[in-house]
Design a protein around this motif. Structure first.
Motif, PDB file in Angstrom:
ATOM      1  N   GLN A  16       4.936  -9.122  -3.903  1.00 36.52           N
ATOM      2  CA  GLN A  16       6.167  -9.137  -4.698  1.00 36.52           C
ATOM      3  C   GLN A  16       7.039  -7.993  -4.196  1.00 36.52           C
ATOM      4  O   GLN A  16       6.535  -6.888  -3.955  1.00 36.52           O
ATOM      5  N   PRO A  17       8.326  -8.225  -4.021  1.00 33.23           N
ATOM      6  CA  PRO A  17       9.193  -7.207  -3.413  1.00 33.23           C
ATOM      7  C   PRO A  17       9.089  -5.813  -4.017  1.00 33.23           C
ATOM      8  O   PRO A  17       8.976  -4.833  -3.280  1.00 33.23           O
ATOM      9  N   GLU A  18       9.127  -5.693  -5.337  1.00 30.27           N
ATOM     10  CA  GLU A  18       9.097  -4.357  -5.943  1.00 30.27           C
ATOM     11  C   GLU A  18       7.756  -3.663  -5.718  1.00 30.27           C
ATOM     12  O   GLU A  18       7.706  -2.450  -5.500  1.00 30.27           O
ATOM     13  N   ALA A  19       6.670  -4.417  -5.760  1.00 31.17           N
ATOM     14  CA  ALA A  19       5.346  -3.836  -5.513  1.00 31.17           C
ATOM     15  C   ALA A  19       5.222  -3.397  -4.057  1.00 31.17           C
ATOM     16  O   ALA A  19       4.668  -2.325  -3.763  1.00 31.17           O
ATOM     17  N   ALA A  25       6.932   3.203  -0.246  1.00 26.11           N
ATOM     18  CA  ALA A  25       7.365   4.558  -0.605  1.00 26.11           C
ATOM     19  C   ALA A  25       6.213   5.549  -0.503  1.00 26.11           C
ATOM     20  O   ALA A  25       6.432   6.723  -0.199  1.00 26.11           O
ATOM     21  N   GLN A  26       4.992   5.063  -0.694  1.00 24.84           N
ATOM     22  CA  GLN A  26       3.821   5.937  -0.610  1.00 24.84           C
ATOM     23  C   GLN A  26       3.266   6.039   0.807  1.00 24.84           C
ATOM     24  O   GLN A  26       2.865   7.113   1.233  1.00 24.84           O
ATOM     25  N   VAL A  27       3.195   4.918   1.518  1.00 29.14           N
ATOM     26  CA  VAL A  27       2.510   4.929   2.821  1.00 29.14           C
ATOM     27  C   VAL A  27       3.438   5.015   4.024  1.00 29.14           C
ATOM     28  O   VAL A  27       3.004   5.433   5.099  1.00 29.14           O
ATOM     29  N   ALA A  28       4.690   4.624   3.865  1.00 23.16           N
ATOM     30  CA  ALA A  28       5.626   4.637   4.997  1.00 23.16           C
ATOM     31  C   ALA A  28       7.057   4.755   4.496  1.00 23.16           C
ATOM     32  O   ALA A  28       7.878   3.851   4.687  1.00 23.16           O
ATOM     33  N   PRO A  29       7.396   5.871   3.863  1.00 22.40           N
ATOM     34  CA  PRO A  29       8.744   6.004   3.295  1.00 22.40           C
ATOM     35  C   PRO A  29       9.856   5.865   4.330  1.00 22.40           C
ATOM     36  O   PRO A  29      10.972   5.471   3.975  1.00 22.40           O
ATOM     37  N   PHE A  35      13.360  -1.992   4.914  1.00 23.61           N
ATOM     38  CA  PHE A  35      12.949  -2.937   3.875  1.00 23.61           C
ATOM     39  C   PHE A  35      14.162  -3.373   3.055  1.00 23.61           C
ATOM     40  O   PHE A  35      14.379  -4.569   2.845  1.00 23.61           O
ATOM     41  N   ASP A  36      14.951  -2.406   2.595  1.00 22.30           N
ATOM     42  CA  ASP A  36      16.123  -2.716   1.772  1.00 22.30           C
ATOM     43  C   ASP A  36      17.138  -3.566   2.540  1.00 22.30           C
ATOM     44  O   ASP A  36      17.696  -4.519   1.995  1.00 22.30           O
ATOM     45  N   ARG A  37      17.350  -3.248   3.809  1.00 25.55           N
ATOM     46  CA  ARG A  37      18.273  -4.030   4.639  1.00 25.55           C
ATOM     47  C   ARG A  37      17.769  -5.470   4.789  1.00 25.55           C
ATOM     48  O   ARG A  37      18.510  -6.425   4.612  1.00 25.55           O
ATOM     49  N   GLN A  60       6.334 -11.832   2.803  1.00 25.12           N
ATOM     50  CA  GLN A  60       5.084 -11.897   3.560  1.00 25.12           C
ATOM     51  C   GLN A  60       5.111 -10.939   4.748  1.00 25.12           C
ATOM     52  O   GLN A  60       4.120 -10.255   5.018  1.00 25.12           O
ATOM     53  N   ALA A  61       6.224 -10.876   5.444  1.00 25.08           N
ATOM     54  CA  ALA A  61       6.327  -9.975   6.598  1.00 25.08           C
ATOM     55  C   ALA A  61       6.146  -8.525   6.172  1.00 25.08           C
ATOM     56  O   ALA A  61       5.425  -7.753   6.820  1.00 25.08           O
ATOM     57  N   TRP A  62       6.767  -8.158   5.057  1.00 25.17           N
ATOM     58  CA  TRP A  62       6.652  -6.774   4.605  1.00 25.17           C
ATOM     59  C   TRP A  62       5.290  -6.483   3.981  1.00 25.17           C
ATOM     60  O   TRP A  62       4.806  -5.350   4.053  1.00 25.17           O
TER      61      TRP A  62
END
Length: 122
Positions: A16-19, A25-29, A35-37, A60-62
């Protein structure tokens, strides 16, 4: 070098996008802006096509990117392989690099619960 992921302190988030964004934000800020783009582009494409496929593809890609980033040693190996792939001139070495990149990404996809052509989700 083994590409088997070691246990991560950060659990794989639901797809899910928010998750996914929270895990990034924790593993690869440093990937949040990308991601946002990509999310904005996927949303615009989904609206234009009146289809959920672009958002599913984006998510899925993210999820795969998070699965890789959760394992710093695997992420570092993938970056090294991708850099080498841009320089290699030997066809055999190029094939070996492509095969290892594929294994890393397929393992990450399985960890994220994503089915791929290279393997089924766990």
């Amino acid at each position: 070098m083994s590409t088997a992921p070691q246990p991560s302190a950060i659990p794989q988030p639901p797809t899910q996008p928010e998750a996914i964004r929270a895990a990034l934000a924790q593993v690869a800020p440093h990937l949040i802006a990308d991601f946002d783009r990509d999310r904005a582009a996927g949303t615009a494409r989904a609206r234009a096509e009146v289809s959920a496929v672009p958002l599913r593809t984006f998510t899925q890609a993210w999820a795969v990117e998070v699965a890789i980033a959760r394992h710093p040693e695997v992420a570092a190996r993938l970056r090294a392989l991708e850099a080498r792939a841009g320089e290699v001139t030997d066809l055999g070495e190029a094939r070996d690099i492509a095969a290892e990149i594929s294994r890393i990404r397929n393992t990450a996809a399985a960890e994220a619960g994503i089915r791929t052509a290279g393997g089924a989700a766990r």
